[in-house]
Design an enzyme around this catalytic site. Structure first.
Site, short mmCIF file in Angstrom:
data_model
loop_
_atom_site.label_atom_id
_atom_site.label_comp_id
_atom_site.label_asym_id
_atom_site.label_seq_id
_atom_site.Cartn_x
_atom_site.Cartn_y
_atom_site.Cartn_z
N ASP A 62 -7.08 3.51 -3.24
CA ASP A 62 -7.15 3.25 -1.80
C ASP A 62 -8.59 3.21 -1.33
OD1 ASP A 62 -7.41 5.97 -2.39
OD2 ASP A 62 -6.36 6.64 -0.58
N ARG A 63 -9.41 4.13 -1.81
CA ARG A 63 -10.84 4.11 -1.46
C ARG A 63 -11.51 2.88 -2.03
NH1 ARG A 63 -13.33 9.46 -3.57
NH2 ARG A 63 -15.22 8.60 -2.60
N ASP B 16 0.87 -1.18 0.00
CA ASP B 16 0.00 0.00 0.00
C ASP B 16 0.90 1.22 0.00
OD1 ASP B 16 -1.82 2.02 0.46
OD2 ASP B 16 -2.30 1.41 2.52
N GLY C 298 1.16 4.99 -0.07
CA GLY C 298 0.39 6.20 0.15
C GLY C 298 1.21 7.44 -0.10
#
Length: 252
Positions: free
Chosen positions: A108-109, A11, A13
């Site tokens: 991500d959402r 992930d 970010g």
């Protein structure tokens, strides 16, 4: 002797990278977080990956800049991993997103929605307090109702300081009602975030006729501790859980 392949979930970010193994049971294993500010981030990542065997994979979800995404992909591929880049889709499993153009929904959402749709405690209000505040509403049948994006308190303070010289003050402490400018700004920014989430929770309850489960994620999730609401679940690995669902679906 056959060696089982390993699948890494990554992930990426705006402020840090989180990586974890996908366990044989389909669950996310312990997570390692690496700040983008780390001077030895690449070495830490390589140490975590070693040793790499033929067939090992990395499933990457990135909302970082294209430059950072390319750099991390190069590290993963250089270590010998086959990299699969996660993308938002109109539907997956029982999830149906509200965006007519799936690519406009941040991955991500999307993955947070995908993880929520695999749960059994819906409907849901999914809140991520990270670089920005995102809020999404998901019906129990997996139909996405849409969402909101808003600035976090730090961004609100920066915006005020840039526009109004008299509000360019040291960071204050949030409280119910403040007696000085610094604390008043901190308090107003926090109240704006909490009020937005409370409003969505109220509207969702009215829409579905039942209290939604509040799923809270993001590096600044502690900001939402002041919410007096149940049921709520802290899910710091929600994006990785969605990435696990996505990776497992890729096997079928």
């Amino acid at each position: 002797m056959n060696i089982a392949r390993r699948r890494w979930l990554v992930d990426l970010g705006n402020s840090r990278l989180k990586i974890a193994l996908l366990g044989d049971d389909g669950c996310v294993q312990p997570v390692l977080a690496i700040s983008h500010e780390s001077t030895d981030g690449d070495r830490t990542l390589l140490d975590q990956l070693a040793p790499v065997s033929p067939g090992d994979e990395a499933w990457l979800a990135s909302v970082a800049s294209s430059e950072r995404t390319v750099a991390v992909t190069a590290v993963l591929e250089g270590a010998g991993l086959h990299v699969e880049r996660a993308q938002s889709h109109a539907r997956q499993g029982r999830l149906r997103i509200a965006y007519p153009v799936p690519a406009q929904l941040g991955v991500d959402r999307y993955l947070a929605l995908l993880a929520a749709s695999a749960r059994d405690d819906g409907p849901w209000v999914i809140v991520s307090a990270g670089s920005a505040l995102t809020v999404d509403v998901l019906a129990a049948d997996g139909v996405h109702q849409g969402g909101l994006i808003a600035p976090m308190p730090a961004q609100m303070r920066e915006s005020l300081a840039q526009r109004f010289a008299q509000l360019d003050v040291a960071e204050g402490a949030a409280q119910e009602l403040a007696s000085n400018t610094a604390d008043a700004i901190a308090s107003g920014a926090r109240a704006a975030v909490l009020g937005l989430v409370e409003r969505v929770l109220r509207q969702t309850r009215e829409s579905f006729g039942q209290a939604p489960t509040l799923l809270i994620a993001g590096g600044d999730a502690a900001l939402l501790e002041a919410l007096h609401y149940e049921p709520r679940v802290l899910v710091p690995t929600l994006v990785l859980e969605g990435l696990a669902v996505h990776a497992l679906a890729g096997d079928r």
